[in-house]
Design a protein around this motif. Sequence first.
Motif, mmCIF file in Angstrom:
data_model
loop_
_atom_site.group_PDB
_atom_site.id
_atom_site.type_symbol
_atom_site.label_atom_id
_atom_site.label_comp_id
_atom_site.label_asym_id
_atom_site.label_seq_id
_atom_site.Cartn_x
_atom_site.Cartn_y
_atom_site.Cartn_z
ATOM 1 N N VAL A 324 -19.807 23.873 -40.550
ATOM 2 C CA VAL A 324 -20.385 22.803 -39.741
ATOM 3 C C VAL A 324 -20.466 21.578 -40.639
ATOM 4 C CG1 VAL A 324 -22.374 21.989 -38.436
ATOM 5 C CG2 VAL A 324 -21.734 24.401 -38.330
ATOM 6 N N LEU A 325 -19.706 20.551 -40.277
ATOM 7 C CA LEU A 325 -19.735 19.288 -41.012
ATOM 8 C C LEU A 325 -20.566 18.302 -40.224
ATOM 9 C CD1 LEU A 325 -18.738 17.423 -43.331
ATOM 10 C CD2 LEU A 325 -16.801 16.825 -41.855
ATOM 11 N N GLY A 326 -21.693 17.866 -40.786
ATOM 12 C CA GLY A 326 -22.518 16.861 -40.147
ATOM 13 C C GLY A 326 -21.958 15.473 -40.406
ATOM 14 N N LEU A 327 -21.917 14.642 -39.366
ATOM 15 C CA LEU A 327 -21.453 13.257 -39.495
ATOM 16 C C LEU A 327 -22.592 12.356 -39.065
ATOM 17 C CD1 LEU A 327 -19.017 11.440 -40.160
ATOM 18 C CD2 LEU A 327 -18.388 11.553 -37.739
ATOM 19 N N VAL A 328 -23.129 11.579 -40.019
ATOM 20 C CA VAL A 328 -24.325 10.788 -39.745
ATOM 21 C C VAL A 328 -24.070 9.310 -40.025
ATOM 22 C CG1 VAL A 328 -25.809 12.747 -40.327
ATOM 23 C CG2 VAL A 328 -25.314 11.023 -42.066
ATOM 24 N N GLY A 329 -24.963 8.497 -39.491
ATOM 25 C CA GLY A 329 -24.880 7.056 -39.650
ATOM 26 C C GLY A 329 -25.556 6.398 -38.454
ATOM 27 N N GLU A 330 -25.803 5.109 -38.554
ATOM 28 C CA GLU A 330 -26.475 4.398 -37.476
ATOM 29 C C GLU A 330 -25.520 4.115 -36.325
ATOM 30 O OE1 GLU A 330 -29.706 1.574 -39.318
ATOM 31 O OE2 GLU A 330 -27.852 1.358 -40.432
ATOM 32 N N SER A 331 -26.068 3.643 -35.202
ATOM 33 C CA SER A 331 -25.244 3.220 -34.072
ATOM 34 C C SER A 331 -24.279 2.136 -34.533
ATOM 35 C CB SER A 331 -26.128 2.678 -32.944
ATOM 36 O OG SER A 331 -26.985 3.675 -32.464
ATOM 37 N N GLY A 332 -23.020 2.261 -34.122
ATOM 38 C CA GLY A 332 -22.018 1.289 -34.536
ATOM 39 C C GLY A 332 -21.332 1.631 -35.835
ATOM 40 N N SER A 333 -21.700 2.783 -36.436
ATOM 41 C CA SER A 333 -21.077 3.156 -37.708
ATOM 42 C C SER A 333 -19.685 3.755 -37.520
ATOM 43 C CB SER A 333 -21.963 4.145 -38.468
ATOM 44 O OG SER A 333 -22.109 5.350 -37.733
ATOM 45 N N GLY A 334 -19.337 4.148 -36.283
ATOM 46 C CA GLY A 334 -18.011 4.701 -36.013
ATOM 47 C C GLY A 334 -17.979 6.206 -35.846
ATOM 48 N N LYS A 335 -19.140 6.865 -35.789
ATOM 49 C CA LYS A 335 -19.180 8.328 -35.718
ATOM 50 C C LYS A 335 -18.460 8.857 -34.470
ATOM 51 C CE LYS A 335 -23.630 8.778 -35.486
ATOM 52 N NZ LYS A 335 -23.996 7.364 -35.206
ATOM 53 N N THR A 336 -18.892 8.366 -33.317
ATOM 54 C CA THR A 336 -18.325 8.860 -32.061
ATOM 55 C C THR A 336 -16.850 8.501 -31.954
ATOM 56 O OG1 THR A 336 -20.438 8.851 -30.885
ATOM 57 C CG2 THR A 336 -18.457 8.647 -29.548
ATOM 58 N N THR A 337 -16.483 7.301 -32.358
ATOM 59 C CA THR A 337 -15.072 6.896 -32.304
ATOM 60 C C THR A 337 -14.223 7.811 -33.174
ATOM 61 O OG1 THR A 337 -15.728 4.593 -31.945
ATOM 62 C CG2 THR A 337 -13.481 4.977 -32.667
ATOM 63 N N LEU A 338 -14.737 8.159 -34.363
ATOM 64 C CA LEU A 338 -13.991 9.066 -35.233
ATOM 65 C C LEU A 338 -13.816 10.435 -34.573
ATOM 66 C CD1 LEU A 338 -14.238 9.432 -39.040
ATOM 67 C CD2 LEU A 338 -14.331 11.483 -37.639
ATOM 68 N N GLY A 339 -14.891 10.970 -33.999
ATOM 69 C CA GLY A 339 -14.819 12.276 -33.355
ATOM 70 C C GLY A 339 -13.838 12.297 -32.196
ATOM 71 N N ARG A 340 -13.849 11.248 -31.393
ATOM 72 C CA ARG A 340 -12.958 11.210 -30.224
ATOM 73 C C ARG A 340 -11.508 10.942 -30.623
ATOM 74 N NH1 ARG A 340 -16.191 8.995 -24.946
ATOM 75 N NH2 ARG A 340 -18.127 10.124 -25.353
ATOM 76 N N SER A 341 -11.304 10.120 -31.646
ATOM 77 C CA SER A 341 -9.929 9.856 -32.084
ATOM 78 C C SER A 341 -9.326 11.105 -32.733
ATOM 79 C CB SER A 341 -9.889 8.679 -33.055
ATOM 80 O OG SER A 341 -10.646 8.946 -34.227
ATOM 81 N N LEU A 342 -10.169 11.888 -33.386
ATOM 82 C CA LEU A 342 -9.706 13.143 -33.987
ATOM 83 C C LEU A 342 -9.138 14.073 -32.914
ATOM 84 C CD1 LEU A 342 -11.871 15.094 -36.551
ATOM 85 C CD2 LEU A 342 -10.680 16.268 -34.741
ATOM 86 N N LEU A 343 -9.739 14.040 -31.712
ATOM 87 C CA LEU A 343 -9.274 14.860 -30.595
ATOM 88 C C LEU A 343 -8.200 14.157 -29.771
ATOM 89 C CD1 LEU A 343 -12.718 16.202 -29.294
ATOM 90 C CD2 LEU A 343 -11.128 17.356 -30.803
ATOM 91 N N ARG A 344 -7.837 12.939 -30.193
ATOM 92 C CA ARG A 344 -6.871 12.107 -29.483
ATOM 93 C C ARG A 344 -7.382 11.698 -28.101
ATOM 94 N NH1 ARG A 344 -1.330 12.813 -30.358
ATOM 95 N NH2 ARG A 344 -1.129 11.357 -28.613
ATOM 96 N N LEU A 345 -8.713 11.648 -27.918
ATOM 97 C CA LEU A 345 -9.288 11.059 -26.710
ATOM 98 C C LEU A 345 -9.266 9.540 -26.823
ATOM 99 C CD1 LEU A 345 -12.338 13.457 -26.189
ATOM 100 C CD2 LEU A 345 -10.117 13.512 -25.027
ATOM 101 N N ILE A 346 -9.266 9.042 -28.052
ATOM 102 C CA ILE A 346 -9.013 7.636 -28.359
ATOM 103 C C ILE A 346 -7.817 7.618 -29.301
ATOM 104 C CG2 ILE A 346 -9.903 5.547 -29.487
ATOM 105 C CD1 ILE A 346 -12.703 6.439 -28.734
ATOM 106 N N GLU A 347 -6.834 6.807 -28.984
ATOM 107 C CA GLU A 347 -5.642 6.778 -29.822
ATOM 108 C C GLU A 347 -5.908 6.002 -31.104
ATOM 109 O OE1 GLU A 347 -2.961 8.461 -29.548
ATOM 110 O OE2 GLU A 347 -3.477 9.324 -27.599
ATOM 111 N N PRO A 348 -5.585 6.579 -32.254
ATOM 112 C CA PRO A 348 -5.801 5.878 -33.522
ATOM 113 C C PRO A 348 -4.839 4.704 -33.685
ATOM 114 C CG PRO A 348 -4.699 7.975 -33.896
ATOM 115 C CD PRO A 348 -5.056 7.944 -32.452
ATOM 116 N N THR A 349 -5.301 3.688 -34.418
ATOM 117 C CA THR A 349 -4.469 2.528 -34.731
ATOM 118 C C THR A 349 -3.533 2.833 -35.895
ATOM 119 O OG1 THR A 349 -6.344 1.160 -34.068
ATOM 120 C CG2 THR A 349 -4.544 0.046 -35.214
ATOM 121 N N GLY A 350 -3.994 3.673 -36.810
ATOM 122 C CA GLY A 350 -3.198 4.018 -37.973
ATOM 123 C C GLY A 350 -3.723 5.271 -38.625
#
Length: 566
Positions: A324-350
């Motif tokens: 279990v890898l915990g990913l922490v940070g404040e709102s706007g830190s990119g946590k959710t975007t990273l999680g969704r892009s990892l699943l390709r729910l958001i397409e990565p830019t690079g």
Amino acid sequence: MQENLLLEVRDLAVNFHTDDGVVEAVKGLSFHLEKGETLAIVGESGSGKSVSALSLMGLLPKPAARIVGGQALFRRKSGEVLDLLRAEEATMRRIRGNEMAMIFQEPMTSLNPVYTVGDQIAEAIVLHQGKGRKEARQLAIEMLNLVEIPNPHKRVDDYPHQMSGGMRQRVMIAMALSCNPSLLIADEPTTALDVIIQAQILELMKKLQAEIGTAVLFITHDLGVVAEMADRVVVMQHGLKVEEADVYTLFKAPKEAYTQRLLAAVPRIDQEKPAPPERATPPVLVRLENLRVWFPLRAGVLSRVVGHVKAVDDVSLEVYKGEVLGLVGESGSGKTTLGRSLLRLIEPTGGRIWFSGQEITHLPKEALRAFRRRMQIIFQDPYASLNPRMTVGDIIAEPLVIHRVGSPKERQERVAELLETVQLSPDHARRYPHEFSGGQRQRIGIARALALNPEFIVADECVSALDVSIRAEIIALLKELRARMGLTLLFISHDLAVVEDISDRVAVMYKGRLVEVSSSHRIYREPKDEYTKALLSAIPIPDPTVKRERIPWNPEAYSAARQKGA
């Protein structure tokens, strides 16, 4: 009513009249509040905390809600004692915002989006103090300065959407205190805030209370905040007061079993935990290499790109199989975007994404579908992520239908098995999401994520909206499922105490970048990055005898130092 009392509530009873009958929301609640004191009312959702506060303010939704008994004696600034439950509406309008004020949980729904924050603060000053517009505007600037908003003479003309969540909450506090009320009701004022912003708001409220002498009725389910803020505590359950004590007695020797369960469910980061035994590093399941997700900013008639929001910026990270890898940070830190892009729910830019040794960054949809069976997500808000027009059985079976797994009978059997796995009854398959509590809905979301026997799950703030005891149950369930099924989890959260409880390693994000990655045990005891240290120092401890030194946080200085170091 004794002279030292500001408010005395006696046998308050509130009913809600619904299509299904009468619901007794508050049942004979009694408590008192002294001048300048802070009284916390705690309990889980549905306990009657907020309904009690709205009753005192005369803001219950009508005609559904009805006060059916009791008194709420309030000592006005003139010395007159008034029963708030029987006061005329004209009298309550003169009291609200002037002698009594309320801070609501979500400032964006409480602030008018078409008026500047200065106009909204000035409105109460004009109405209750009889000041002119020019003088009221100057007083509004002074209030913004009092709540420590930078450049108040400029921010006074901002609209609510131009401010961060923490700034909007400061505006709400400025509005509430603009007429020096005797009583301030704070209804979950920090629940939606990140831990550093929460700490700043709590310190600000304590400072202003000391300066102005306002009594505070603090409504919350966060026992860490209670330990930090309250003088006395009232515990509610199902509309009833189950316990009342001073804050030290309640945390040291709670009498009622319900209070004991609430306190036992709170994760603690201040208690020593043994270091986990050294183990061989397992194989990598997910690997990110220089991942970027940039969102374009457009302007002008032709919508030309004028810049980018770098939600995830050059992140490289590995997730080991079975951890279990915990990913922490404040709102706007990119946590959710990273999680969704990892699943390709958001397409990565690079950058590049690897799963189980195969790169999936640019896989076409048909090829990606096979990997979808092995990667799933649990969303933050189970009510928003469950289709209200589908039965629970259909919701859980939907992934099986999409991937053409099993016959209709086999899917039905699988749904029953999954409901039992998440400790619900197979009979619940015929019900709809609105018939379940928040914790039960989250269990349904977990069951749906497990339907295809995935290897990897992104849990995106999946317990943040839950009460403390329900949150503890969901965390225990995830731990059990991980042990039984060998799941790998990316656990995204801004609640650092919960992350320590469940995670093997922790990754800390700030403004799209990783700033620190280490074992959970080490990062909570030997943090290296200044941002991590500030985050940890801001966590409220559910023990009024523990006073931790808070590390001041200066984001501008931190960003400048990181750029210089880079």
